[in-house]
Scaffold this active site. Structure first.
Site, mmCIF file in Angstrom:
data_model
loop_
_atom_site.group_PDB
_atom_site.id
_atom_site.type_symbol
_atom_site.label_atom_id
_atom_site.label_comp_id
_atom_site.label_asym_id
_atom_site.label_seq_id
_atom_site.Cartn_x
_atom_site.Cartn_y
_atom_site.Cartn_z
ATOM 1 N N TYR A 158 0.833 -1.214 0.000
ATOM 2 C CA TYR A 158 0.000 0.000 0.000
ATOM 3 C C TYR A 158 0.868 1.266 0.000
ATOM 4 O O TYR A 158 0.616 2.207 -0.750
ATOM 5 C CB TYR A 158 -0.907 -0.040 1.229
ATOM 6 C CG TYR A 158 -1.971 1.027 1.301
ATOM 7 C CD1 TYR A 158 -3.122 0.953 0.520
ATOM 8 C CD2 TYR A 158 -1.849 2.103 2.179
ATOM 9 C CE1 TYR A 158 -4.112 1.920 0.603
ATOM 10 C CE2 TYR A 158 -2.837 3.079 2.273
ATOM 11 C CZ TYR A 158 -3.965 2.976 1.479
ATOM 12 O OH TYR A 158 -4.943 3.936 1.564
ATOM 13 N N LYS A 162 0.895 4.039 -2.972
ATOM 14 C CA LYS A 162 0.513 5.424 -2.688
ATOM 15 C C LYS A 162 1.678 6.392 -2.917
ATOM 16 O O LYS A 162 1.461 7.554 -3.291
ATOM 17 C CB LYS A 162 -0.032 5.540 -1.265
ATOM 18 C CG LYS A 162 -1.336 4.771 -1.037
ATOM 19 C CD LYS A 162 -2.446 5.246 -1.961
ATOM 20 C CE LYS A 162 -3.795 4.662 -1.599
ATOM 21 N NZ LYS A 162 -4.881 5.142 -2.486
#
Length: 250
Positions: A158, A162
């Site tokens: 993640y 991001k």
């Protein structure tokens, strides 16, 4: 902002919009006069969201789209043009989590998170870029995360996705800027959504204690930042990363 509606006459696509921050963005855009295409992979949720908002008098439509599939993204652009006649704003908000420490994280857990958040945003940006260039206008907002700035244990996938969105945002801003198209990113911190409220209460409390403002954010507080970047108020903002974190991670 009083009665001033910032997106009157504009059409926006919001991905991952059937719940959480995506839904808050869609609702904020609708409140500011935009017509909105609500996009998600969950058809039942899309139908419920669209039905409720149509009954309230809003100009809203829904489209199922797997953001990782090029053909779905192209179909989304075509459907939005067919329904509303134009596109002015794209919010690449769709994202998933598959949190595990690296040793336990499967390759598919890594791939799927990068596919949805990063590749999905790239495919969406590419799908509207020709139209935006041609009309010499358009705003794209990529939903990054504080995890992409500070990193979180158990979130190598993640955090990487991001962080990658920031690079995508800046490169796309340079590519599309000469045509009058703006590409920016928002990095929310700890926000109360279905996703974060599945955390163990003690972990949520520990993260909340790191926020100088002393509380988690609400989805609407992220949505108004996205509204700002989508609106004429941000007419000279391009390639920027706006942190909406209550001061966490500064």
């Amino acid at each position: 902002m009083g009665d001033r509606r910032l997106l009157d006459g504009q059409v926006a696509i919001v991905t991952g919009a059937a719940q959480g921050i995506g839904l808050a963005i869609a609702d904020t855009f609708l409140a500011h006069g935009a017509r909105v295409m609500v996009v998600d992979v969950d058809e039942a949720k899309i139908e419920a969201v669209v039905k409720e908002r149509r009954e309230a008098g809003h100009a809203v439509a829904g489209q199922r789209c797997d953001v990782t599939v090029e053909a779905d993204q192209d179909a989304l652009v075509a459907a939005t043009l067919e329904t509303f006649g134009r596109i002015d704003v794209l919010v690449n908000n769709a994202g998933i989590t598959r949190d595990k420490y690296m040793k336990k994280m499967s390759v598919s857990d890594f791939d799927s998170v990068l596919d949805v958040s990063l590749k999905g945003a790239w495919l969406g940006t590419r799908a509207v870029s020709g139209l935006f260039r041609e009309q010499k206008s358009g705003a794209i907002i990529n939903m990054s995360s504080l995890s992409g700035k500070i990193g979180n244990p158990g979130q190598t996938n993640y955090s990487a996705a991001k962080a990658g969105l920031i690079g995508l945002t800046k490169a796309a801003a340079k590519e599309l800027g000469p045509s009058g198209v703006r590409v920016n990113a928002v990095q929310p911190g700890l926000v109360r959504t279905e996703m974060t409220l599945t955390m163990k209460p003690e972990i949520f409390a520990a993260k909340e204690a790191e926020v100088p403002m002393g509380r988690a954010g609400e989805p609407e507080e992220v949505a108004t930042a996205v509204l700002f970047l989508a609106s004429p108020l941000a007419s000279y903002i391009n390639g920027a990363v706006l942190e909406v974190t209550g001061g966490r991670g500064i």
